[in-house]
Design a protein around this motif. Structure first.
Motif, PDB file in Angstrom:
ATOM      1  N   TYR A 168       0.620  -1.212   0.070  1.00 24.69           N
ATOM      2  CA  TYR A 168       0.024  -0.027   0.011  1.00 24.69           C
ATOM      3  C   TYR A 168       1.255   1.536   0.022  1.00 24.69           C
ATOM      4  O   TYR A 168       2.336   0.850   0.472  1.00 24.69           O
TER       5      TYR A 168
ATOM      6  N   ARG B  40      -3.269   0.648  -4.058  1.00 25.73           N
ATOM      7  CA  ARG B  40      -2.746  -0.774  -3.337  1.00 25.73           C
ATOM      8  C   ARG B  40      -1.640  -1.561  -4.633  1.00 25.73           C
ATOM      9  O   ARG B  40      -2.881  -1.303  -5.578  1.00 25.73           O
TER      10      ARG B  40
ATOM     11  N   LEU C 105      -7.291   3.018  -4.429  1.00 26.99           N
ATOM     12  CA  LEU C 105      -8.808   3.374  -3.247  1.00 26.99           C
ATOM     13  C   LEU C 105      -9.348   4.370  -2.752  1.00 26.99           C
ATOM     14  O   LEU C 105     -10.212   4.778  -2.228  1.00 26.99           O
TER      15      LEU C 105
ATOM     16  N   GLN D 210      -0.543   1.390   8.816  1.00 26.40           N
ATOM     17  CA  GLN D 210      -1.900   0.104   9.262  1.00 26.40           C
ATOM     18  C   GLN D 210      -2.240   0.537  11.011  1.00 26.40           C
ATOM     19  O   GLN D 210      -1.186  -0.432  11.010  1.00 26.40           O
TER      20      GLN D 210
ATOM     21  N   LEU E 229      -9.954  -0.464   4.418  1.00 33.75           N
ATOM     22  CA  LEU E 229     -10.025  -0.823   3.070  1.00 33.75           C
ATOM     23  C   LEU E 229     -11.820  -1.445   2.543  1.00 33.75           C
ATOM     24  O   LEU E 229     -11.368  -1.857   1.238  1.00 33.75           O
TER      25      LEU E 229
END
Length: 483
Positions: free
Chosen positions: A185, A201, A211, A228, A247
């Motif tokens: 990512y 991604r 995304l 993350q 996500l």
């Protein structure tokens, strides 16, 4: 030395290039043996006004890969020109042995189709390759995503940014993140359907997917510094805002930095989620030349600015902090207009300053890229200037810190039969010497810092999984079911 906890208040503080952040506003000087910053490697460049530095110069962030070696990039190759370009990829051992892996060079037409000026930070994928980005170069000269083997072979451009209509795939990418799912990512600071940046991604089998696209107003612009969290959401910064991205496509601004005396501060670093669950980063208020760190809850509440570092000259920066095995948060800070500075650590209980470690130019100057704790407990980093020829160093601090202990977050599957391969996700897996399923040793392979592939051993029974490295043995909180 007292420092107020506000954006407007400004105090003069000697430059600190490496900071240990604690929770006291009034650190007190303490006496202790002071470790030193030792140069591991000094980049070399011929002493000419216009030249090519074959090893590169201005090195950026390091990672420690599954083989125990460190890998990084030097941002530039051509020196002394009005338009410096190029860059290199390199390997360096913990003992300081340097290997040049790849040079970003133009073709006969002068185009950097393989990329130009690598962005800070590589990641090691679960496939064993190193992944990275360049800020410029590629088909549209707006950056590439690349892959290379740790041997320096099999270099491949995986995506040229701004190759989609209207740059919908983003342009000028930054650093990358290895996700909990093992995919790559990242963010691009511009491009997208609005032109204000994207989250993307990359999956080797399907390519790059955009995304999210920032709108430049309520959602911010020029995203960066993404990490993350333990909840699976991505957290990052965009101007004076902190965002959360899921996500599933969910996006929210969880905090906007409060206005200071003149203008709001802006994010000057990426984010770290520490062991207490809070997010940490650095902010700058350029109107008053002030830099400070802050903590923030993942809900967006509890914004807490730490004491300001002080009034600084122009052209300053602060890196994304890391949490070392001593519990400190370490980061690099520099101002080109100041002296080489010092490396400083604070006690976690009283806030007392334990170490002031000078950068003297020989061991480096202007360390902008942050640092990483190796599997041996030492702290490693780069300086974009200084060293033998003044074009950068790789350095190490041996502060007697314990080797970082592994942590286990999750298993790729909750159950499997003997002989099946299980993916274990966690942290600090470099240098692992044993993996056990309920006390039975398994064959395994360290894929990178965050993933281990292990084979369920014959004779194993349902129970916990443990990982052992130089920092000790860590046992999972959850049980694994042996079928």
């Amino acid at each position: 030395m007292t420092r107020a906890r506000s954006f407007a208040a400004v105090s003069k503080l000697s430059l600190a290039l490496v900071l240990g952040i604690y929770f006291s506003a009034t650190p007190t000087r303490a006496s202790a043996a002071t470790p030193t910053i030792t140069p591991l490697f000094s980049f070399s460049c011929p002493a000419q006004q216009f030249t090519t530095c074959p090893q590169g110069y201005r090195p950026n962030a390091l990672i420690q890969a599954s083989d125990g070696n460190f890998y990084g990039a030097a941002q530039l190759t051509t020196s002394g020109t009005s338009d410096p370009q190029g860059g290199t990829l390199f390997k360096i051992t913990p003992a300081g042995q340097f290997t040049l892996l790849f040079t970003f060079a133009p073709n006969q037409q002068g185009n950097y189709l393989n990329g130009d000026q690598p962005a800070s930070g590589l990641v090691e994928g679960n496939d064993g390759f190193l992944y990275g980005t360049t800020i410029f170069g590629g088909q549209s000269n707006e950056g590439v995503l690349f892959r290379i083997a740790k041997t320096g072979q099999n270099f491949q451009v995986l995506h040229s940014f701004c190759s989609a209509s209207n740059c919908a795939d983003g342009s000028f990418p930054g650093g990358l993140v290895l996700g909990h799912d093992g995919q790559i990512y990242g963010t691009a600071v511009a491009g997208g359907s609005t032109g204000y940046g994207t989250i993307f991604r990359f999956i080797p089998s399907t390519g790059l997917t955009t995304l999210f696209t920032f709108n430049g107003t309520t959602q911010g612009a020029s995203p960066g510094g993404m990490t993350q969290g333990t909840d699976g959401n991505f957290y990052g910064v965009a101007g004076f805002r902190v965002f959360r991205f899921g996500l599933s496509g969910s996006f929210s601004i969880i905090n906007s930095f409060p206005f200071g005396e003149f203008v709001p501060p802006t994010a000057d670093s990426g984010l770290l989620q520490a062991s207490n669950g809070k997010l940490y980063g650095g902010i700058s208020t350029y109107a008053i030349n002030q830099v400070q760190f802050y903590s923030l809850g993942t809900s967006g509440s509890g914004f807490d600015p730490f004491p300001e570092i002080g009034t600084l000259a122009v052209d300053f920066s602060v890196s994304t902090p890391i949490q070392a095995s001593d519990g400190l948060l370490w980061a690099t800070f520099t101002s080109r207009s100041e002296s080489n500075g010092t490396a400083t650590a604070f006690l976690p209980t009283t806030g007392a300053v334990v170490h002031d470690i000078p950068f003297n130019g020989t061991n480096g100057a202007t360390p902008t890229a942050g640092l990483v704790q190796g599997a041996d407990g030492k702290l490693y980093g780069t300086a974009s200037e200084g060293g033998k020829d003044g074009v950068g160093t790789v350095w190490v601090i041996n502060g007697g810190l314990p080797a970082p202990k592994a942590s286990i977050a999750a298993f790729g599957a909750g159950s499997a039969a003997p002989g099946a391969t299980v993916l274990i996700r966690g942290d600090h897996f470099i240098g692992a010497i044993a993996v056990e399923f309920n006390g039975v040793k398994a064959t395994f392979k360290v894929l990178n810092r965050n993933f281990i592939s292990a084979v369920v051993p014959a004779g194993a029974t349902t129970g916990t999984i443990s990982v052992t490295n130089s920092g000790g043995t860590t046992t999972s909180n959850n049980s694994f079911t042996v079928e």
